[in-house]
Design a protein around this motif. Sequence first.
Motif, PDB file in Angstrom:
ATOM      1  N   ILE A 540       0.837  -1.201   0.000  1.00 40.67           N
ATOM      2  CA  ILE A 540       0.000   0.000   0.000  1.00 40.67           C
ATOM      3  C   ILE A 540       0.868   1.246   0.000  1.00 40.67           C
ATOM      4  CG2 ILE A 540      -1.605   1.332   1.401  1.00 40.67           C
ATOM      5  CD1 ILE A 540      -2.861  -1.356   2.243  1.00 40.67           C
ATOM      6  N   GLU A 541       1.946   1.244   0.807  1.00 32.98           N
ATOM      7  CA  GLU A 541       2.838   2.406   0.859  1.00 32.98           C
ATOM      8  C   GLU A 541       3.493   2.652  -0.503  1.00 32.98           C
ATOM      9  OE1 GLU A 541       3.463   4.689   3.293  1.00 32.98           O
ATOM     10  OE2 GLU A 541       1.668   3.732   4.114  1.00 32.98           O
ATOM     11  N   GLN A 542       3.824   1.545  -1.232  1.00 26.47           N
ATOM     12  CA  GLN A 542       4.463   1.700  -2.540  1.00 26.47           C
ATOM     13  C   GLN A 542       3.492   2.209  -3.595  1.00 26.47           C
ATOM     14  OE1 GLN A 542       7.880   1.110  -3.274  1.00 26.47           O
ATOM     15  NE2 GLN A 542       7.837   1.233  -1.051  1.00 26.47           N
ATOM     16  N   SER A 543       2.191   2.019  -3.390  1.00 32.64           N
ATOM     17  CA  SER A 543       1.205   2.432  -4.399  1.00 32.64           C
ATOM     18  C   SER A 543       1.002   3.938  -4.420  1.00 32.64           C
ATOM     19  CB  SER A 543      -0.133   1.733  -4.135  1.00 32.64           C
ATOM     20  OG  SER A 543      -0.728   2.225  -2.945  1.00 32.64           O
ATOM     21  N   GLY A 544       1.206   4.611  -3.259  1.00 36.83           N
ATOM     22  CA  GLY A 544       1.020   6.053  -3.192  1.00 36.83           C
ATOM     23  C   GLY A 544      -0.437   6.487  -3.224  1.00 36.83           C
ATOM     24  N   LYS A 545      -1.363   5.564  -3.013  1.00 35.31           N
ATOM     25  CA  LYS A 545      -2.788   5.890  -3.049  1.00 35.31           C
ATOM     26  C   LYS A 545      -3.192   6.646  -1.780  1.00 35.31           C
ATOM     27  CE  LYS A 545      -4.074   1.861  -5.852  1.00 35.31           C
ATOM     28  NZ  LYS A 545      -4.847   0.594  -5.906  1.00 35.31           N
ATOM     29  N   GLU A 546      -4.193   7.497  -1.925  1.00 36.67           N
ATOM     30  CA  GLU A 546      -4.698   8.219  -0.762  1.00 36.67           C
ATOM     31  C   GLU A 546      -5.548   7.312   0.115  1.00 36.67           C
ATOM     32  OE1 GLU A 546      -6.689  11.796  -1.785  1.00 36.67           O
ATOM     33  OE2 GLU A 546      -4.989  12.637  -2.881  1.00 36.67           O
ATOM     34  N   GLU A 547      -6.399   6.532  -0.531  1.00 38.89           N
ATOM     35  CA  GLU A 547      -7.230   5.589   0.222  1.00 38.89           C
ATOM     36  C   GLU A 547      -6.452   4.290   0.394  1.00 38.89           C
ATOM     37  OE1 GLU A 547     -11.511   3.217  -0.006  1.00 38.89           O
ATOM     38  OE2 GLU A 547     -10.966   4.658  -1.575  1.00 38.89           O
ATOM     39  N   LYS A 548      -6.182   3.988   1.670  1.00 42.30           N
ATOM     40  CA  LYS A 548      -5.373   2.802   1.959  1.00 42.30           C
ATOM     41  C   LYS A 548      -6.218   1.815   2.752  1.00 42.30           C
ATOM     42  CE  LYS A 548      -1.344   5.838   2.239  1.00 42.30           C
ATOM     43  NZ  LYS A 548      -0.233   6.342   3.083  1.00 42.30           N
ATOM     44  N   LEU A 549      -6.322   0.578   2.185  1.00 43.69           N
ATOM     45  CA  LEU A 549      -7.256  -0.378   2.772  1.00 43.69           C
ATOM     46  C   LEU A 549      -6.631  -1.768   2.866  1.00 43.69           C
ATOM     47  CD1 LEU A 549     -10.136  -1.262   3.688  1.00 43.69           C
ATOM     48  CD2 LEU A 549     -10.633  -1.659   1.252  1.00 43.69           C
ATOM     49  N   ILE A 550      -6.808  -2.364   4.056  1.00 45.30           N
ATOM     50  CA  ILE A 550      -6.507  -3.781   4.249  1.00 45.30           C
ATOM     51  C   ILE A 550      -7.763  -4.423   4.817  1.00 45.30           C
ATOM     52  CG2 ILE A 550      -5.139  -5.483   5.514  1.00 45.30           C
ATOM     53  CD1 ILE A 550      -2.854  -3.490   5.575  1.00 45.30           C
ATOM     54  N   ARG A 551      -8.179  -5.549   4.211  1.00 45.06           N
ATOM     55  CA  ARG A 551      -9.415  -6.197   4.647  1.00 45.06           C
ATOM     56  C   ARG A 551      -9.148  -7.674   4.954  1.00 45.06           C
ATOM     57  NH1 ARG A 551     -12.734  -5.563   0.368  1.00 45.06           N
ATOM     58  NH2 ARG A 551     -12.264  -7.644  -0.470  1.00 45.06           N
ATOM     59  N   PHE A 552      -9.581  -8.075   6.142  1.00 45.46           N
ATOM     60  CA  PHE A 552      -9.557  -9.492   6.536  1.00 45.46           C
ATOM     61  C   PHE A 552     -10.981 -10.024   6.471  1.00 45.46           C
ATOM     62  CE2 PHE A 552      -5.740  -7.862   8.509  1.00 45.46           C
ATOM     63  CZ  PHE A 552      -4.828  -8.886   8.355  1.00 45.46           C
ATOM     64  N   ARG A 553     -11.156 -11.164   5.817  1.00 44.76           N
ATOM     65  CA  ARG A 553     -12.482 -11.770   5.714  1.00 44.76           C
ATOM     66  C   ARG A 553     -12.345 -13.269   6.001  1.00 44.76           C
ATOM     67  NH1 ARG A 553     -15.142 -10.748   0.200  1.00 44.76           N
ATOM     68  NH2 ARG A 553     -15.578  -8.713   1.120  1.00 44.76           N
ATOM     69  N   THR A 554     -13.196 -13.774   6.895  1.00 44.68           N
ATOM     70  CA  THR A 554     -13.172 -15.204   7.215  1.00 44.68           C
ATOM     71  C   THR A 554     -14.508 -15.827   6.825  1.00 44.68           C
ATOM     72  OG1 THR A 554     -13.912 -14.782   9.472  1.00 44.68           O
ATOM     73  CG2 THR A 554     -11.536 -14.926   9.107  1.00 44.68           C
TER      74      THR A 554
END
Length: 637
Positions: A540-554
């Motif tokens: 995410i840091e390398q992408s330079g995007k403003e919206e930064k998202l990590i999602r865990f789904r089980t």
Amino acid sequence: MGKILLIEDDLHHAELITRAFHKFDPTVEVLHKEGTNRTLDIIDREDVELVVVDYMLEDTDGLTFIKNLRKAGIDIPVVMITGHGDDKTAIEALESGANDFIVKDIGFYNILPHVYKQLIDRYRTEREIRRVQRLMLRFNEQLMLINSVIKEINQNLDTDFIIEKMLETTVELSGADAAAFCLYQGGEINRLSQMNISLDEEALERFCSVCKGLTFYPTENEPELIRDSRLKGYICYPMKLMEKYRAVLLLFFYHELKVEDFETRSLEIFLDSVTSAMRNGVLFEIINRSQRLWRATFDSISEMILAVNEEGSIIRCNSAFAEVCNRTPRELTGANIFEINELPEGIRNCMLPYIQQRKDTFTEEVSCENRIYLVTGTPVTVEENIRGMVFTIKDITEFRRLKEQLYHTDKLASLGLLVSGVAHELNNPMTGILGYTELLRMNIQDEKVIHELDKIYKSAERCKRIIENLLTFSRQRPPERTYVQINDLIDSAVELRIYWLRSNNIHVVREYENIPMVQVDPQQIQQVIMNLLVNAEYAIEQSGKEEKLIRFRTTYISEDESVLVEVYDNGIGIPEEYRSRIFDPFFTTKPLDKGTGLGLSISHGIIKEHGGEIWCESTIGEGTRFYIKLPVKRPNQ
């Protein structure tokens, strides 16, 4: 004892002629016929040496008989007798094929034996001359055949080809009906070739046991040796080739063959020559096999190896070097090393002074084109008075990278021990803070102070959880599987990274289903989740995007009773050419201080040990999804 066929219809004359021959030579047998009927069969059957025929017969005349005789290809002497002879009749008889002409005058029968003697002597001499001429012609033809075959064999030293041509030629030279050739290496059969016969190893040994040279062996004296009732005899020829190699040639005859009638000279000449050719063929095969082994060994070496002369021309190189140059080893032979542009310039410059100045053995490291090479050179004598160098070029870029990564891994391990120690040291005072905060709350009535003490207590409790997670994550202990809730392990991992996640404004979404507990090693599974979480942060840091998202789904999958964990990030994504290698040990696209290339490899091993699966889906610029699938084992299972 000679035989004479007398064709005379005058019995009185026949009697006089017979007596005259017996008086001249009692051993002479006179076969009398009154006519020419079936006389050709008698000549063929009785081995007649002379024919005396009357000019006038009841069934035909003598001239017609002589013409038919010559037309049938019978060349024995013929004497014509007549009671009404003249020069014309004599000439006519001689032109028809008669050897002599005698008039029936007084005492003519006494002349016949002397004529017989002259004609027979001349006939036998001419017949012998013709026989010798035929033998010489046949021998000359055989020599020409031998010369042609030996020339062909010497141009092709393939052992199988030599054996094939040898069998064909020996059968033609000897008139054999079948043949077999066996090549022994040590005590074992190396090659067995047979023509019109099929012998097993036991039969071969029986024949070879009596083989002493180029000799004809009739089978009538060796019934126990021969199991083929058609066989009348055989020829055995042993070949001494070289140490550990010997051979035997066997020729078989299904027709009667008299030893004295067998001409062995041409066969001996051919077999002497072919033995030498076979020896060369076996030697060539040994050398060729050795060369193939050497070449295969040479080409299997992953390092680049080449030999050059004093001018820098390549004498020999292996496949690894040829592959770098985008050519074959054959194409590179003779090429000048300094004219091969595909070879990195740094390597060529490293070789140059050693080739020109003929220095001693050297080893140098060369850095060029973002690669590191270890170049080793050794001086050699290529030919008499011609020196050269053998170079070994090894790409050590990966080795250097792995070495540096191991140093970094060792540093991380030391840091883990340090974190564990610090966490232990912090845990005790944090317990005191929590305890004293609770005591203060019990002794203070002021609601405002109590509210502030609650803030202290919650912060200290959060610190204690972080310390406990650090201790759990860094603790070194044997794997131990227990029933845990995967959702809780994800929460613990996120709690450990919450400071960095908030500092980088990364939003973490957790979408949990009501899933069953799984039997896993909590520390190992938490390590896997932590690795995926750290990788997601970096992407995410390398992408330079403003919206930064990590999602865990089980999710619980009832079909195969398993739990599926999805870890998604909206980072830069993984290039397609890297996806097949992301689980390889030490493979990483991060800088040296950002990763070791071991995280995903270790994670893959952990999930496999738990009987699960881990895989990746990614789109460049959109993000990456990692999936972990773990089987659910019920307590009663």
